[in-house]
Design an enzyme around this catalytic site. Structure first.
Site, PDB file in Angstrom:
ATOM      1  N   LYS A   1       0.865  -1.180   0.000  1.00  5.98           N
ATOM      2  CA  LYS A   1       0.000   0.000   0.000  1.00  5.98           C
ATOM      3  C   LYS A   1       0.902   1.232   0.000  1.00  5.98           C
ATOM      4  O   LYS A   1       1.954   1.224   0.651  1.00  5.98           O
ATOM      5  CB  LYS A   1      -0.882   0.021   1.247  1.00  5.98           C
ATOM      6  CG  LYS A   1      -1.879  -1.118   1.298  1.00  5.98           C
ATOM      7  CD  LYS A   1      -2.776  -0.975   2.521  1.00  5.98           C
ATOM      8  CE  LYS A   1      -3.601  -2.227   2.698  1.00  5.98           C
ATOM      9  NZ  LYS A   1      -3.934  -2.511   4.078  1.00  5.98           N
TER      10      LYS A   1
ATOM     11  N   GLY B   1      -9.270  -2.936  14.031  1.00  5.63           N
ATOM     12  CA  GLY B   1      -9.345  -3.188  12.589  1.00  5.63           C
ATOM     13  C   GLY B   1      -9.329  -4.692  12.378  1.00  5.63           C
ATOM     14  O   GLY B   1      -9.838  -5.439  13.213  1.00  5.63           O
TER      15      GLY B   1
ATOM     16  N   ARG C   1       6.427   1.696   6.881  1.00  7.95           N
ATOM     17  CA  ARG C   1       5.897   1.108   8.108  1.00  7.95           C
ATOM     18  C   ARG C   1       6.615  -0.223   8.326  1.00  7.95           C
ATOM     19  O   ARG C   1       6.580  -1.095   7.447  1.00  7.95           O
ATOM     20  CB  ARG C   1       4.398   0.892   7.979  1.00  7.95           C
ATOM     21  CG  ARG C   1       3.826   0.302   9.226  1.00  7.95           C
ATOM     22  CD  ARG C   1       2.339   0.204   9.169  1.00  7.95           C
ATOM     23  NE  ARG C   1       1.842  -0.403  10.386  1.00  7.95           N
ATOM     24  CZ  ARG C   1       0.592  -0.762  10.568  1.00  7.95           C
ATOM     25  NH1 ARG C   1      -0.295  -0.560   9.610  1.00  7.95           N
ATOM     26  NH2 ARG C   1       0.221  -1.305  11.691  1.00  7.95           N
TER      27      ARG C   1
ATOM     28  N   HIS D   1      -7.585   0.328  18.975  1.00 10.04           N
ATOM     29  CA  HIS D   1      -7.447   0.269  17.511  1.00 10.04           C
ATOM     30  C   HIS D   1      -8.092  -1.039  17.063  1.00 10.04           C
ATOM     31  O   HIS D   1      -7.522  -2.112  17.254  1.00 10.04           O
ATOM     32  CB  HIS D   1      -5.977   0.335  17.104  1.00 10.04           C
ATOM     33  CG  HIS D   1      -5.796   0.244  15.625  1.00 10.04           C
ATOM     34  ND1 HIS D   1      -5.487   1.341  14.837  1.00 10.04           N
ATOM     35  CD2 HIS D   1      -5.938  -0.796  14.765  1.00 10.04           C
ATOM     36  CE1 HIS D   1      -5.443   0.955  13.572  1.00 10.04           C
ATOM     37  NE2 HIS D   1      -5.713  -0.340  13.501  1.00 10.04           N
TER      38      HIS D   1
ATOM     39  N   HIS E   1       0.870  -1.707  16.733  1.00  7.04           N
ATOM     40  CA  HIS E   1      -0.042  -0.605  16.385  1.00  7.04           C
ATOM     41  C   HIS E   1       0.454   0.731  16.944  1.00  7.04           C
ATOM     42  O   HIS E   1      -0.323   1.676  17.108  1.00  7.04           O
ATOM     43  CB  HIS E   1      -1.480  -0.854  16.905  1.00  7.04           C
ATOM     44  CG  HIS E   1      -2.234  -1.875  16.113  1.00  7.04           C
ATOM     45  ND1 HIS E   1      -3.074  -2.785  16.708  1.00  7.04           N
ATOM     46  CD2 HIS E   1      -2.297  -2.116  14.790  1.00  7.04           C
ATOM     47  CE1 HIS E   1      -3.612  -3.566  15.780  1.00  7.04           C
ATOM     48  NE2 HIS E   1      -3.139  -3.174  14.601  1.00  7.04           N
TER      49      HIS E   1
ATOM     50  N   GLU F   1      -2.076   6.191  10.423  1.00  6.56           N
ATOM     51  CA  GLU F   1      -0.681   5.807  10.588  1.00  6.56           C
ATOM     52  C   GLU F   1       0.186   6.392   9.482  1.00  6.56           C
ATOM     53  O   GLU F   1       1.339   6.753   9.707  1.00  6.56           O
ATOM     54  CB  GLU F   1      -0.549   4.276  10.557  1.00  6.56           C
ATOM     55  CG  GLU F   1      -1.103   3.601  11.794  1.00  6.56           C
ATOM     56  CD  GLU F   1      -2.114   2.529  11.481  1.00  6.56           C
ATOM     57  OE1 GLU F   1      -3.043   2.801  10.698  1.00  6.56           O
ATOM     58  OE2 GLU F   1      -1.990   1.425  12.035  1.00  6.56           O
TER      59      GLU F   1
ATOM     60  N   GLY G   1      -6.585  -6.352  12.453  1.00 11.47           N
ATOM     61  CA  GLY G   1      -5.796  -6.563  13.663  1.00 11.47           C
ATOM     62  C   GLY G   1      -6.389  -5.637  14.714  1.00 11.47           C
ATOM     63  O   GLY G   1      -6.868  -4.560  14.365  1.00 11.47           O
TER      64      GLY G   1
ATOM     65  N   ASN H   1     -16.347   2.807  12.537  1.00 11.64           N
ATOM     66  CA  ASN H   1     -17.591   2.626  11.773  1.00 11.64           C
ATOM     67  C   ASN H   1     -18.707   1.880  12.471  1.00 11.64           C
ATOM     68  O   ASN H   1     -19.865   2.005  12.065  1.00 11.64           O
ATOM     69  CB  ASN H   1     -17.278   1.891  10.463  1.00 11.64           C
ATOM     70  CG  ASN H   1     -16.401   2.715   9.549  1.00 11.64           C
ATOM     71  OD1 ASN H   1     -16.804   3.779   9.098  1.00 11.64           O
ATOM     72  ND2 ASN H   1     -15.192   2.245   9.289  1.00 11.64           N
TER      73      ASN H   1
ATOM     74  N   GLY I   1     -13.686   0.399  14.995  1.00 11.07           N
ATOM     75  CA  GLY I   1     -13.842   1.474  15.977  1.00 11.07           C
ATOM     76  C   GLY I   1     -14.424   2.736  15.368  1.00 11.07           C
ATOM     77  O   GLY I   1     -15.171   3.468  16.013  1.00 11.07           O
TER      78      GLY I   1
END
Ligand code: ADP
Length: 399
Positions: free
Chosen positions: A19, A211, A94, A209, A182, A384, A213, A333, A331
Site C-alpha cells: 500500500k 481493525g 511502516r 485500535h 499498532h 498511521e 488486527g 464505523n 472502531g
C-alpha cells in the site's frame, strides 16, 4: 520545510500487497493513495486514487504475478511518469518490529537493514515483507532517503513491569518480552489529543485500535504505559482471524494431545481463529453485523466482552481513566460495537451520547460521550500513514 511540489511517499508492505500514500508540500496534504495487490499469486493488480477518491490509475498483470521488487519498480516508473512536477523527496516505511533498540524512526541504510534482518525471527510473517521494498528502493532510486517507522517504537517507553513476562532471565534476555504493536496508530492519536481535547493532554487515555488486527493501549500524558499485544501481534483482543490472548497451556495441548505441528498451530492461531473462527461466517465485522447466524452474534459478543476486560486491566495500569478512544475500521464505523463497549464501561464512568455515537464516522474526530460523562469517549480515525510522513520529513530535514 518541503516545497509545494515536494512529496513524501509512505509504503506499507505486507506479504501480498504494497500500500502507498503520497503526501504533498509542507502541510503534508494527502495527494494520492493506492496499492499493488496479489503479489506472488493470482493476477497482480495496481490501483491509485487521488485525494478525492477518484481513480487515477489501474493496471492488471494477466500473465505472471509480480514480486515486491517488481512492484516497487513499477511504482517508481509510474511515479516518474505521472507525478506531474511533484518530486519524491523521501520514502517512509511502516515496519512492524524495531526490537528493543529502535525507540523512534530511523534513517535506513545498509547497516540498519542488516540489523533489522536480525529481528526477522521476532516477526517472521511481516518483517521480511516490510524490508523488501526498502532494498528495492535502495537499488532502484539510491538517491532517495528512506526512513523506517516501527509499530513497536511507541511502546518502548512503557515501564519495565509492563514489558515483562514472568519467565527466567535466561529466556527474557533473548528478547522474549512484551513489545506491543499498532504504535504508529496510537502515536497519531496521542499527537491529536491536545488539539481536540486539550484537557486530556496530560490525562489517562485508553485507545482501542479495532481493525482486522486489533489492540488497545493505555497512554498517560501521550506516552504508552501498557498494551494488549505482547511478544507478537497475536496476543490481546480477538481479531479478524487471530485468537488473541490464549492460555499457553492450550498450545501445549494442541501439540501434545492433538498432534498438531508448528505450522498447523500457527495457522489456527493466526488465520482460523478470532471473529472468523468463532462465527464460522466471516472475519469481516460488516458481514457479522448483517448476519442472523447466532455464531456471528457470539463472535461480536466475545469481542465486546474481551474489550471490556482489557479496558479494566488497562485502566488499572493507569490508576484510573479520563478518556476512551475508538479507532480502526471497526472502531470508526461500528455504532453498535462502540455502544456496547461504552455500555459495559459504565462502571468506569463512561456515558454515551447516543445521537453523537450514531453520527460519528471515519471522516472526522468526534466526541461520543455525553456532556455529563465522567470519562470522555471519542472516535479518532486512524492515520498511521500521516504519522509516518511526519516522522520521515522530520528525520530527513534533520540530516
Ligand atoms: P486493517 O486492520 O486491515 O487496516 P481496517 O482498519 O480497515 O483493517 O478494519 C477492517 C474492519 O473494519 C473489518 O472488520 C470491517 O468489517 C470493519 N468495518 C469497516 N467498515 C465498517 C462498518 N461500516 N461497520 C462495521 N464494521 C466495519
Amino acid at each position: 520545510m518541503p516545497g509545494p511540489n515536494d512529496a513524501v511517499v509512505v509504503i506499507n508492505a505486507g506479504s501480498s500487497s504494497i500500500k502507498f500514500s503520497l503526501f504533498r508540500g509542507a502541510a503534508l496534504a494527502p495527494a494520492l493513495k493506492g496499492k499493488v495487490e496479489n503479489l506472488y499469486a493470482g493476477k497482480t493488480r495496481f490501483v491509485a486514487f487521488d485525494a478525492s477518491g477518484m481513480p487515477v490509475g489501474e493496471h492488471t498483470w494477466n500473465d505472471a504475478p509480480l514480486d515486491h521488487e517488481q512492484a516497487m519498480r513499477f511504482l517508481i516508473d509510474h511515479a516518474a511518469e505521472h507525478l506531474q512536477g511533484m518530486q519524491v523527496r523521501a520514502v517512509g516505511h511502516r515496519i512492524v518490529h524495531g526490537g528493543a533498540r529502535y525507540s523512534g524512526p530511523q534513517r535506513l541504510d545498509d547497516a540498519v537493514l542488516d540489523e533489522l534482518e536480525q529481528l526477522i525471527p521476532l516477526a517472521p510473517l511481516h518483517l521480511p515483507h516490510n524490508l523488501a521494498p526498502v532494498r528495492a528502493v535502495m537499488a532502484l532510486a539510491p538517491q532517495v532517503p528512506q526512513v523506517g517507522c516501527f509499530d513497536t517504537a511507541f511502546h518502548t517507553a512503557q515501564p519495565a513491569l509492563a514489558q515483562a513476562f514472568a519467565l527466567p532471565p535466561s529466556i527474557t534476555e533473548r528478547g522474549i518480552r512484551r513489545y506491543g504493536f499498532h504504535g504508529l496508530s496510537y502515536e497519531y492519536i496521542a499527537s491529536r489529543v491536545p488539539d481536540f481535547a486539550p484537557g486530556l493532554a496530560g490525562g489517562r487515555v485508553v485507545a482501542a485500535h479495532l481493525g482486522n488486527g486489533a489492540s488497545m493501549c493505555a497512554m498517560h500524558a501521550g506516552r504508552s504505559v501498557a498494551s494488549t499485544m505482547g511478544f507478537t501481534a497475536v496476543d490481546g483482543l480477538p481479531m479478524g482471524t487471530r485468537c488473541g490472548a490464549l492460555d499457553p497451556g492450550v498450545v501445549l495441548y494442541l501439540i501434545d494431545e492433538l498432534g498438531m505441528d508448528v505450522p498447523a498451530v500457527q495457522r489456527l492461531l493466526y488465520q482460523e481463529s478470532g471473529l472468523l473462527g468463532v462465527s464460522g461466517v466471516s472475519a469481516d465485522m460488516r458481514t457479522l453485523e448483517a448476519s442472523d447466524d447466532p455464531r456471528a452474534r457470539l463472535a461480536i459478543d466475545l469481542l465486546v466482552y474481551r474489550i471490556g476486560r482489557e479496558l479494566g486491566s488497562l485502566a488499572a495500569a493507569l490508576g484510573g481513566l479520563d478518556a476512551l478512544v475508538f479507532s480502526g475500521g471497526i472502531g470508526e464505523n461500528s455504532v453498535a460495537i462502540r455502544a456496547a463497549v461504552c455500555r459495559d464501561a459504565a462502571w468506569l464512568g463512561v456515558t454515551l451520547d447516543e445521537a453523537a455515537n450514531a453520527a460519528a464516522s471515519s471522516n472526522q474526530i468526534s466526541r461520543i460521550s455525553s456532556a455529563a460523562s465522567k470519562v470522555e469517549a471519542w472516535v479518532v480515525p486512524a492515520n498511521e500513514e500521516l504519522m509516518i510522513a511526519r516522522h520521515t520529513v522530520t528525520l530527513v530535514e534533520e540530516a
